[in-house]
Design an enzyme around this catalytic site. Structure first.
Site, PDB file in Angstrom:
ATOM      1  CG  ASP A 180      18.416  -1.738   7.544  1.00 18.41           C
ATOM      2  OD1 ASP A 180      19.156  -0.876   8.036  1.00 18.41           O
ATOM      3  OD2 ASP A 180      18.407  -2.011   6.324  1.00 18.41           O
ATOM      4  CD  GLU A 187      -1.135   0.401   3.714  1.00 15.50           C
ATOM      5  OE1 GLU A 187      -2.173   1.052   3.511  1.00 15.50           O
ATOM      6  OE2 GLU A 187      -0.832  -0.075   4.823  1.00 15.50           O
TER       7      GLU A 187
END
Length: 285
Positions: free
Chosen positions: A193, A90
């Protein structure tokens, strides 16, 4: 764009033209863009590595999303068109930060880290950037940190002739000291990360995080990673600590945890990152 038409057919089982497509910066690994279709707006990135990179990224995003703690883009799907792999999410439009952004972000990350597992690691390997990240399940954090994080990156750096044997020898002197330097913690679900380039501000003013390298690890490794490029706002760290306190002495441990992302940067971008590694090793060995 024929490629996008094929993607839409795979994901939605519809043959239709794309209403709009805009290419955006995809970084040094992928190409990326935003397209509109049938009233919806979607983000897509693609490459021709054929490495299952997007498949495991989708798994990581879904794992994070299921915790209902941090905001994660919904995975629409991943697949292959010809020789090109893609991941479709999305589309989340970036907004301006509101006054409580950093406080809310710190609290939500603390909630994520309360998701635990019996062992450190993950039930599958994945990637950090474009590099493979091994996630063998281990009982002990320091064993995991050494065997699944530091040693593989050191081997890769040697194979690429970026380091010599002397650096390995210095790390060997560090390994026995790690159990006394790092406090014992239960495995915590980590984004893996988390730096300033991997979040944006969502529609409701919340932090939306993406591009994960998910695993169950020591939560201080995540907090240390956020400090890699200048760090987040102090309100983020205070609200995290209020929600899920960390042991004293964290400031002294940050550089130890960041040996891993620094080695990753050596392997991705070259030996200029070795100076930070050498400074940390000189402090602790």
């Amino acid at each position: 764009m024929k490629f996008l038409s094929e993607v839409v057919f795979q994901l939605f089982n519809k043959k239709a033209s794309i209403d709009h497509f805009k290419s955006i910066g995809g970084g040094c690994i992928h190409q990326a863009g935003v397209f509109s279709f049938d009233g919806g707006k979607y983000f897509i990135k693609w490459n021709n590595y054929s490495s299952k990179m997007f498949e495991v990224e989708a798994k990581g995003l879904n794992l994070l999303r299921k915790t209902d703690s941090v905001s994660i883009p919904k995975v629409i799907g991943s697949g292959t068109v010809g020789e090109v792999d893609y991941l479709c999410l999305e589309c989340v439009e970036s907004r301006a930060q509101c006054g409580t952004f950093w406080v809310d972000f710190g609290t939500s990350l603390a909630q994520l880290h309360r998701n635990t597992a019996p062992k450190f690691g993950l039930d599958h390997d994945n990637f950090i950037g474009s590099l493979p990240q091994a996630n063998e399940l281990l009982d002990n954090w320091t064993d995991f940190f050494i065997q699944e994080r530091l040693i593989p990156q050191l081997k890769l750096a040697r194979d690429k002739a970026l380091i010599d044997a002397s650096l390995d020898q210095t790390f060997e002197r560090l390994y026995p000291k790690l159990p006394k330097l790092i406090p014992v913690e239960s495995p915590a679900l980590l984004h893996g990360d988390l730096w300033s380039g991997n979040f944006l501000v969502g529609d409701e003013g919340q932090a939306v995080i993406f591009d994960p390298a998910v695993y169950y690890g020591h939560r201080e490794a995540e907090l240390a990673f956020t400090r890699m490029f200048g760090g987040f706002d102090p309100l983020f760290y205070q609200s995290y600590h209020d929600a899920f306190p960390i042991d004293g002495g964290f400031e002294e441990r940050v550089d130890i945890f960041n040996l891993y992302p620094l080695l990753v940067h050596v392997n991705l971008f070259g030996p200029s990152y070795l100076s930070g590694i050498n400074q940390t090793l000189s402090r602790f060995t």
